[in-house]
Motif scaffolding. Sequence first.
Motif, short mmCIF file in Angstrom:
data_model
loop_
_atom_site.label_atom_id
_atom_site.label_comp_id
_atom_site.label_asym_id
_atom_site.label_seq_id
_atom_site.Cartn_x
_atom_site.Cartn_y
_atom_site.Cartn_z
N THR A 2 65.29 14.35 59.22
CA THR A 2 66.55 14.66 58.91
C THR A 2 66.77 15.97 59.28
O THR A 2 66.03 17.12 59.25
CB THR A 2 66.63 14.66 57.29
OG1 THR A 2 66.27 13.39 56.68
CG2 THR A 2 67.85 15.05 56.64
N ASP A 81 68.89 13.00 51.27
CA ASP A 81 68.28 11.90 51.18
C ASP A 81 67.27 11.58 52.47
O ASP A 81 67.97 11.72 53.38
CB ASP A 81 69.05 10.61 51.01
CG ASP A 81 68.32 9.43 50.75
OD1 ASP A 81 67.02 9.39 51.20
OD2 ASP A 81 69.24 8.37 50.70
N GLN A 84 68.65 9.61 55.51
CA GLN A 84 69.62 9.99 55.99
C GLN A 84 69.29 10.87 57.25
O GLN A 84 68.62 11.91 57.22
CB GLN A 84 70.68 10.71 55.27
CG GLN A 84 71.33 9.90 53.94
CD GLN A 84 72.18 8.72 54.70
OE1 GLN A 84 72.94 9.05 55.56
NE2 GLN A 84 71.98 7.52 53.92
N TYR A 87 72.62 15.82 58.28
CA TYR A 87 73.62 16.44 57.15
C TYR A 87 74.56 17.46 58.01
O TYR A 87 73.75 18.38 58.62
CB TYR A 87 72.77 16.96 56.08
CG TYR A 87 72.49 15.86 55.05
CD1 TYR A 87 73.20 15.57 53.93
CD2 TYR A 87 71.17 15.21 55.27
CE1 TYR A 87 72.93 14.59 53.06
CE2 TYR A 87 70.84 14.27 54.41
CZ TYR A 87 71.66 13.71 53.34
OH TYR A 87 71.37 12.96 52.32
N ARG A 102 80.49 17.94 52.71
CA ARG A 102 79.52 17.12 53.53
C ARG A 102 80.35 16.38 54.61
O ARG A 102 81.20 15.62 54.60
CB ARG A 102 78.84 16.05 52.69
CG ARG A 102 77.89 15.21 53.60
CD ARG A 102 77.01 14.14 53.08
NE ARG A 102 75.94 13.61 54.21
CZ ARG A 102 75.42 12.67 53.79
NH1 ARG A 102 75.37 12.18 52.73
NH2 ARG A 102 74.84 12.24 54.89
N SER A 104 80.48 14.89 58.91
CA SER A 104 79.76 13.98 59.57
C SER A 104 79.40 14.49 60.97
O SER A 104 79.53 15.38 61.30
CB SER A 104 80.89 12.83 59.61
OG SER A 104 81.97 13.26 60.48
#
Length: 104
Positions: A2, A81, A84, A87, A102, A104
């Motif tokens: 992540t 998470d 995912q 971020y 948040r 994209s």
Amino acid sequence: MTTVSTHVLDTSSGRPAEGVPVQLDQLTDGEWKAVGASRTDADGRAKDLPEPDLASGTVLRLRFETRGPFFPEVAIVFEVDPAQPHYHVPLLLNPFGYSVYRGS
């Protein structure tokens, strides 16, 4: 794996905020530990923050040294998470307020 990136926009000028120091921290065993740091580029982006080790914890903090008269620092705490992959956490900033979301 992540990853985390951020983008700082100065909403008072409508322009990217260049040169803002950004630090990524991770909450591990109840203590904040530095993961790494960056500085926003000419487009206001910090794209080269190191990848956190999510086995140590999933709560992260982005700290921005804004050096403003009212907000000398902005800290954003968020939980990720591990499933995912990325971020993106933009900061919209002006001398008397800020907001985050948040991206994209």
